[in-house]
Every structure is written in C-alpha cells, then in structure tokens.
Design a protein around this motif. Structure first.
Motif, PDB file in Angstrom:
ATOM      1  N   LYS A 177     -13.928  -2.630 -17.237  1.00 21.49           N
ATOM      2  CA  LYS A 177     -12.982  -3.727 -17.153  1.00 21.49           C
ATOM      3  C   LYS A 177     -13.485  -4.900 -17.997  1.00 21.49           C
ATOM      4  O   LYS A 177     -14.689  -5.049 -18.205  1.00 21.49           O
ATOM      5  N   PRO A 178     -12.585  -5.747 -18.500  1.00 15.80           N
ATOM      6  CA  PRO A 178     -13.017  -6.857 -19.361  1.00 15.80           C
ATOM      7  C   PRO A 178     -14.103  -7.726 -18.739  1.00 15.80           C
ATOM      8  O   PRO A 178     -15.051  -8.131 -19.429  1.00 15.80           O
ATOM      9  N   SER A 179     -13.979  -8.023 -17.430  1.00 18.16           N
ATOM     10  CA  SER A 179     -14.984  -8.870 -16.773  1.00 18.16           C
ATOM     11  C   SER A 179     -16.348  -8.168 -16.731  1.00 18.16           C
ATOM     12  O   SER A 179     -17.399  -8.787 -16.976  1.00 18.16           O
ATOM     13  N   LYS A 180     -16.325  -6.869 -16.419  1.00 15.67           N
ATOM     14  CA  LYS A 180     -17.577  -6.119 -16.359  1.00 15.67           C
ATOM     15  C   LYS A 180     -18.171  -5.937 -17.753  1.00 15.67           C
ATOM     16  O   LYS A 180     -19.400  -6.031 -17.937  1.00 15.67           O
ATOM     17  N   LEU A 181     -17.313  -5.696 -18.744  1.00 16.17           N
ATOM     18  CA  LEU A 181     -17.788  -5.554 -20.119  1.00 16.17           C
ATOM     19  C   LEU A 181     -18.446  -6.840 -20.596  1.00 16.17           C
ATOM     20  O   LEU A 181     -19.471  -6.805 -21.294  1.00 16.17           O
ATOM     21  N   LEU A 182     -17.888  -7.973 -20.186  1.00 20.44           N
ATOM     22  CA  LEU A 182     -18.472  -9.265 -20.552  1.00 20.44           C
ATOM     23  C   LEU A 182     -19.871  -9.407 -19.963  1.00 20.44           C
ATOM     24  O   LEU A 182     -20.806  -9.862 -20.646  1.00 20.44           O
ATOM     25  N   LEU A 183     -20.036  -9.016 -18.688  1.00 21.78           N
ATOM     26  CA  LEU A 183     -21.355  -9.093 -18.047  1.00 21.78           C
ATOM     27  C   LEU A 183     -22.353  -8.165 -18.735  1.00 21.78           C
ATOM     28  O   LEU A 183     -23.526  -8.519 -18.914  1.00 21.78           O
ATOM     29  N   ILE A 184     -21.886  -6.977 -19.125  1.00 22.32           N
ATOM     30  CA  ILE A 184     -22.760  -6.021 -19.818  1.00 22.32           C
ATOM     31  C   ILE A 184     -23.213  -6.595 -21.158  1.00 22.32           C
ATOM     32  O   ILE A 184     -24.396  -6.519 -21.515  1.00 22.32           O
ATOM     33  N   ILE A 185     -22.264  -7.189 -21.896  1.00 21.90           N
ATOM     34  CA  ILE A 185     -22.607  -7.770 -23.201  1.00 21.90           C
ATOM     35  C   ILE A 185     -23.569  -8.939 -23.033  1.00 21.90           C
ATOM     36  O   ILE A 185     -24.512  -9.106 -23.830  1.00 21.90           O
ATOM     37  N   ILE A 186     -23.379  -9.747 -21.988  1.00 23.13           N
ATOM     38  CA  ILE A 186     -24.296 -10.867 -21.725  1.00 23.13           C
ATOM     39  C   ILE A 186     -25.698 -10.340 -21.409  1.00 23.13           C
ATOM     40  O   ILE A 186     -26.707 -10.889 -21.877  1.00 23.13           O
ATOM     41  N   PHE A 187     -25.757  -9.265 -20.616  1.00 23.48           N
ATOM     42  CA  PHE A 187     -27.057  -8.664 -20.271  1.00 23.48           C
ATOM     43  C   PHE A 187     -27.773  -8.169 -21.529  1.00 23.48           C
ATOM     44  O   PHE A 187     -28.967  -8.466 -21.734  1.00 23.48           O
ATOM     45  N   TYR A 188     -27.068  -7.410 -22.380  1.00 19.28           N
ATOM     46  CA  TYR A 188     -27.679  -6.920 -23.617  1.00 19.28           C
ATOM     47  C   TYR A 188     -28.089  -8.078 -24.523  1.00 19.28           C
ATOM     48  O   TYR A 188     -29.175  -8.064 -25.125  1.00 19.28           O
ATOM     49  N   SER A 189     -27.225  -9.065 -24.643  1.00 17.22           N
ATOM     50  CA  SER A 189     -27.510 -10.192 -25.533  1.00 17.22           C
ATOM     51  C   SER A 189     -28.772 -10.941 -25.098  1.00 17.22           C
ATOM     52  O   SER A 189     -29.616 -11.281 -25.934  1.00 17.22           O
ATOM     53  N   SER A 190     -28.902 -11.175 -23.801  1.00 16.06           N
ATOM     54  CA  SER A 190     -30.047 -11.938 -23.303  1.00 16.06           C
ATOM     55  C   SER A 190     -31.352 -11.154 -23.451  1.00 16.06           C
ATOM     56  O   SER A 190     -32.376 -11.697 -23.901  1.00 16.06           O
ATOM     57  N   THR A 191     -31.327  -9.858 -23.092  1.00 11.42           N
ATOM     58  CA  THR A 191     -32.564  -9.069 -23.182  1.00 11.42           C
ATOM     59  C   THR A 191     -32.969  -8.823 -24.637  1.00 11.42           C
ATOM     60  O   THR A 191     -34.156  -8.920 -24.981  1.00 11.42           O
ATOM     61  N   ILE A 192     -31.990  -8.528 -25.490  1.00  8.30           N
ATOM     62  CA  ILE A 192     -32.299  -8.296 -26.907  1.00  8.30           C
ATOM     63  C   ILE A 192     -32.751  -9.594 -27.570  1.00  8.30           C
ATOM     64  O   ILE A 192     -33.667  -9.595 -28.404  1.00  8.30           O
ATOM     65  N   PHE A 193     -32.142 -10.701 -27.184  1.00 11.07           N
ATOM     66  CA  PHE A 193     -32.550 -11.988 -27.749  1.00 11.07           C
ATOM     67  C   PHE A 193     -34.007 -12.286 -27.402  1.00 11.07           C
ATOM     68  O   PHE A 193     -34.798 -12.675 -28.274  1.00 11.07           O
ATOM     69  N   MET A 194     -34.384 -12.103 -26.126  1.00 19.49           N
ATOM     70  CA  MET A 194     -35.748 -12.413 -25.702  1.00 19.49           C
ATOM     71  C   MET A 194     -36.761 -11.438 -26.307  1.00 19.49           C
ATOM     72  O   MET A 194     -37.879 -11.833 -26.664  1.00 19.49           O
ATOM     73  N   ALA A 195     -36.390 -10.167 -26.437  1.00 21.39           N
ATOM     74  CA  ALA A 195     -37.348  -9.155 -26.888  1.00 21.39           C
ATOM     75  C   ALA A 195     -37.471  -9.090 -28.408  1.00 21.39           C
ATOM     76  O   ALA A 195     -38.560  -8.805 -28.922  1.00 21.39           O
ATOM     77  N   CYS A 196     -36.377  -9.330 -29.129  1.00 20.78           N
ATOM     78  CA  CYS A 196     -36.380  -9.140 -30.595  1.00 20.78           C
ATOM     79  C   CYS A 196     -36.114 -10.423 -31.372  1.00 20.78           C
ATOM     80  O   CYS A 196     -36.912 -10.830 -32.218  1.00 20.78           O
ATOM     81  N   LEU A 197     -34.957 -11.041 -31.065  1.00 17.56           N
ATOM     82  CA  LEU A 197     -34.503 -12.148 -31.908  1.00 17.56           C
ATOM     83  C   LEU A 197     -35.368 -13.390 -31.757  1.00 17.56           C
ATOM     84  O   LEU A 197     -35.677 -14.057 -32.756  1.00 17.56           O
ATOM     85  N   LEU A 198     -35.763 -13.722 -30.529  1.00 14.30           N
ATOM     86  CA  LEU A 198     -36.575 -14.926 -30.334  1.00 14.30           C
ATOM     87  C   LEU A 198     -37.923 -14.826 -31.052  1.00 14.30           C
ATOM     88  O   LEU A 198     -38.305 -15.776 -31.757  1.00 14.30           O
ATOM     89  N   PRO A 199     -38.673 -13.718 -30.897  1.00 17.00           N
ATOM     90  CA  PRO A 199     -39.921 -13.622 -31.676  1.00 17.00           C
ATOM     91  C   PRO A 199     -39.694 -13.721 -33.181  1.00 17.00           C
ATOM     92  O   PRO A 199     -40.448 -14.408 -33.882  1.00 17.00           O
ATOM     93  N   LEU A 200     -38.634 -13.059 -33.676  1.00 14.85           N
ATOM     94  CA  LEU A 200     -38.362 -13.093 -35.110  1.00 14.85           C
ATOM     95  C   LEU A 200     -37.960 -14.495 -35.560  1.00 14.85           C
ATOM     96  O   LEU A 200     -38.433 -14.991 -36.594  1.00 14.85           O
ATOM     97  N   LEU A 201     -37.095 -15.160 -34.784  1.00 12.69           N
ATOM     98  CA  LEU A 201     -36.673 -16.521 -35.127  1.00 12.69           C
ATOM     99  C   LEU A 201     -37.846 -17.495 -35.090  1.00 12.69           C
ATOM    100  O   LEU A 201     -37.936 -18.399 -35.919  1.00 12.69           O
ATOM    101  N   THR A 202     -38.740 -17.298 -34.122  1.00 13.94           N
ATOM    102  CA  THR A 202     -39.909 -18.173 -34.025  1.00 13.94           C
ATOM    103  C   THR A 202     -40.805 -18.024 -35.246  1.00 13.94           C
ATOM    104  O   THR A 202     -41.279 -19.018 -35.817  1.00 13.94           O
ATOM    105  N   ILE A 203     -41.027 -16.773 -35.653  1.00 11.23           N
ATOM    106  CA  ILE A 203     -41.859 -16.536 -36.835  1.00 11.23           C
ATOM    107  C   ILE A 203     -41.211 -17.142 -38.077  1.00 11.23           C
ATOM    108  O   ILE A 203     -41.868 -17.799 -38.900  1.00 11.23           O
TER     109      ILE A 203
END
Length: 504
Positions: free
Chosen positions: A253-279
């Motif tokens: 459902k759209p609401s659940k898909l939004l939560l899933i995308i938020i979950f992926y975005s936050s975990t991927i941001f912390m694990a990959c994008l934040l270290p790369l952006l910091t460097i």
C-alpha cells in the motif's frame, strides 16, 4: 596456518610471569566483557537492520530494487577504520554535523560504546543481509500462502512463519558479525573503546610480548568458540526448498511503501552516503591546500596493490588443492586439508602480525631472514584470507559435474590434460572471484601492514591510519577515496562473476 596459534601458546608458556599473574592482568576481565558486549550488540543491531532490508526486498515490489540491493551490500566496501574516521569527522567536535547545524552532536562518538557500536553495526550488517536474502530467495512460498488463506495478516505471517524459518541463516550471520567485531582493531582504536585488540596493540607497543600474546591467545579461543557455533548452525541447516520455487512478490500500500522507502533511505544514508559525503566534505575543504594529496600517495598505492596481488596469488595457489581435497578426496588428510584452510578465520590480523614478529625476528631459512621483508606481510595476509579463496573455489568446484572429467578420461585424455582442458575453464569464475576477494581484503587490511611493513615502505592503510591519528581529516580524504574506489571496482567484479554464474 598453525603458526599464529603455536607462537601465541609458546610465548605464553615461555613468559617470565606465571599464568596466574597473567590472569590477574589489570583490566583483563572488564576488557573481555567490553569486547563481548560490543560483539553482541553489534550482532543484534546488524540483524535489526539487515533482516527487514532482506525481507522487504525479497517480498515487495520496490522501485529501483537492483540499486537498493547493491547499496545494501556496498558498506562491505568501506574498511571499518574509514567508516570510524568518517563518523568521527561527521559527529565529533567541529565536525560535519556541527558545521551544518551549529550544534554539537548530543551523543559522544569518541571514548564510548555508542560510536564504536554504530560504526561496527553499519559496516557489518551486510553479512547478515546476504545470508538472509539468499535464504528468502530459496524459501518455499507455500507456507506463507497457507497462512494467508487461514487469515493471518502480513505481520503474523512474518513473525510466525517466515522468521522462524530464517533463524539459522540469521544466527549464522550474527555469529560472523560478532567474530569480525571481536577481531577488529581499527574502529576501537580510532574511537578509543578499549577492547581486546586495543590492549594487544598497547602491550605490544610497550614491549610486553607475553601479555600481548596472552590476550591474543584468549582472543583466538573466543574466536574458535564463535566459529564452532557458526559451523554447528550451518551443519544443522537442512535443505530449505527448491531454488526454482515461485516467490511471493506483493505490492505494498502507498503508506507502507513510503515507510519502507524511508527505512531504506535512512539505513543506506547512515551506512554508505554519510561516510562518503563526510570524506568528500573534508576533501573539498582542503582542495586549495598543497598538502591535500599526501606526498607518498602514489608509492603507497603501488605498494598496497603489490601486496594485495601477491597475497591473492598465494592464496589461490593453496586454495585449489585444499578445495580439491575437500570435495574430491576422502580420508583423514582430505578432512585435515579442509579444516586447516579455514583457520585464518580464527586469527585476527593483529594476532598474526604479533606472532610473525615474535617468530621471524630470529628465524632464518638457509641463512635468509624473512623479517622486515615484503614476504612477511604477504604471508600474513595469505593466512588471514585463505578461507575466502577456498570458499570461492569450493563453490565453483562443487558445480562441476565429475562425469565430465570421467568422460574426458574415457576418451583417452590423461589426468593433467583433463584438468587443464575441462576443469580449469569451468573453475575460472571461482578462481577470479576468490582472487578479487583476497585482493580487496588485503588492500583494506590494517594491523598486518602496520606491524609487518618493511622499513621505509608505506601502504595506503598506514597513510590513512597515521593521518587519522594526527587528526588531519582533509589529508585522509584522498587515500580514503582511492581505497574506496579500488574496493568498489573489486566488489563490482565479484558481483558480476556471481551474477554471470547464476545466469548460466
């Protein structure tokens, strides 16, 4: 393969201090407790991230699924000490976070459990993700379909049907994460969380070889227990299901898909994008400085590539006969060759480095000393990462039908010709993937290069370590980006080999 264990035991037994005095070493039991606590929390945190990642990806229609899959695996590219450096540079005093928000980060990153746990969890969670996702791909959908027909909602299906069926791959992944956490040196040292590896390096730096070896031996024993548990769990795992079973892919459902995308975005941001952006942030801050590229960057890159290439070659040369004995031969020697090839998983790099220093400082072969030569770090890395090469070669060898070789022999070809013309071409993907795995792991290896580097020679890992120790964040960026780039290319090569193999 037995040398690190032999040297650790010998140094403890030859110690001037009695064994009971070694057990009375200051901070011994608190250090063991801190190490086990960090390993346990990292395994739990990794599972809380990786299991939902794998579940959503395997069971729901999600936009950009292939990209998300790659990004979930990508943290494996980041050496733990580079991730630790990036989080320190992001959240420490006057870091990335404070410069953007004007406020200090509310939780201290240095000198505490939180920063070390966060860094280790985000770096190692892909190990659990890979095992869980693979198990979900093989899992039969019949039980989940039956549960839905009986009126179970998706949450009940997950916790009562799917999750119990995944307990073995999840537990196996968690044990591997705990093992890697116990053996890690760079992250605790950079973030100043005093684990067993921290004290091994500290005692070695002070010249207390007996205490360093004592801590090393305890670490080997704990790692052996974790490996035995992981091996027992894998042996108890039955056949999951038919690999070709039709998978259930639902539309959220759209609401659940939004939560899933938020979950992926936050975990991927912390694990990959934040270290790369910091460097990249610190790299951009120093772009007008003449010192942004360390003077010996090219030489250290060449030295690291040479070390990684030689270690990968030696690992493959030993992996092939070990894998062949394990799969094609029977008897005590075949079992011994299989088991001993995996001892490298039991020895952290710091333990291997300490053992090599203790042994080779006085050892000579036909008058030739290996001490302070290139061969010492090459052999150390070959021992450390031989299990990766063996696993890769065994996977390819297991997929080769022995009847092809039998047919070649029946047609008049001898054994050597059969292996060169039939077995070797079919084994090539496993050899190349194993070579790439050992190459990328050696490239990232910190303790062995710190302890066993030849005088006057530097490696990328040493450059990064020394600059982090001096808090030269902008100078760290160039070698860190270079190391990440080479690692990413190697990871792409490995994934490409596996995808090609699965398509075949």
């Amino acid at each position: 393969m037995l040398l690190p264990l032999y040297v650790s035991v010998k140094d403890v037994l030859d110690s001037k201090n009695e064994l009971n005095l070694l057990f009375a070493t200051r901070d011994l039991w608190p250090t063991i407790g801190r190490s086990l606590l960090l390993a346990s929390l990292t395994a739990i945190g990794g599972a809380l991230i990786a299991v939902p990642q794998a579940w959503f990806l395997a069971r729901y229609h999600i936009p950009g699924k292939k990209i998300i899959l790659i990004l979930c695996i990508l943290p494996l590219v980041f050496p733990s000490y580079i991730s630790a450096y990036s989080y320190l540079a992001a959240f420490d005093h006057m870091g990335f976070y404070q410069n953007l928000t004007g406020m200090a980060f509310p939780i201290p990153i240095r000198n505490g459990l939180f920063g070390t746990w966060m860094s280790m969890t985000l770096v190692n969670s892909p190990l659990i993700f890979l095992m869980t996702y693979a198990a979900l791909q093989r899992q039969s959908p019949s039980q989940e379909e039956s549960a839905r027909l009986l009126g179970f909602n998706p949450t009940q299906v997950f916790f009562k049907i799917s999750l119990p069926a995944l307990k073995i791959p999840i537990a196996s992944g968690m044990l591997l994460v705990a093992l890697y956490t116990l053996s890690d040196f760079g992250t605790p040292a950079i973030l100043r969380y005093k684990t067993m590896t921290y004290y091994i390096f500290r005692h070695l730096d002070r010249g207390s070889f007996d205490k360093a070896s004592f801590f090393s031996l305890l670490l080997i024993i704990i790692a052996f227990i974790f490996l035995q548990l992981e091996s027992w769990i894998n042996r108890s795992q039955g056949r999951i299901t038919d690999n070709k079973a039709r998978q259930i892919i639902k539309k959220a459902k759209p609401s659940k898909l939004l939560l899933i995308i938020i979950f992926y975005s936050s975990t991927i941001f912390m694990a990959c994008l934040l270290p790369l952006l910091t460097i990249l942030y610190w790299f951009s801050k120093g772009r007008n400085s003449e010192l942004v590229f360390p003077k010996n960057l090219f030489d250290s890159s060449f030295n690291s590539a040479t070390l990684a290439f030689l270690a990968a070659i030696i690992s493959i040369l030993f992996a092939v006969p070990c894998a062949w004995c394990a799969l094609r031969k029977k008897g005590l020697f075949a079992t011994f060759a299989d088991r001993i090839s995996f001892l490298g998983n039991m020895f952290p790099g710091l333990v291997i480095g300490l053992a090599f220093i203790s042994f080779f400082v006085s050892f000579k072969l036909f008058g030739y000393s290996f001490y302070q030569t290139l061969w010492l770090p090459v052999l150390g890395c070959a021992i450390r990462f031989l299990p990766q090469a063996v696993s890769s070669v065994k996977t390819s060898l297991a997929q080769i039908n022995p009847r092809l070789e039998e047919a070649s022999l029946m047609l008049g070809h001898d054994s050597v010709s059969t292996k060169l013309r039939i077995t070797a071409p079919l084994l090539r993907p496993g050899l190349l993937a194993g070579f790439a795995l050992v190459f990328i792991s050696t490239l990232k290896e910190l303790p062995i290069t710190l302890l066993l580097a030849q005088p006057g020679k530097f490696y990328l890992t040493q450059n990064i370590w020394n600059l982090i120790d001096e808090a030269e964040y902008s100078l760290v960026a160039a070698p860190a980006l270079l190391l990440l780039g080479i690692s990413s290319i190697s990871l792409y090569f490995i994934l490409n080999q596996k995808l090609t193999k699965s398509n075949d």
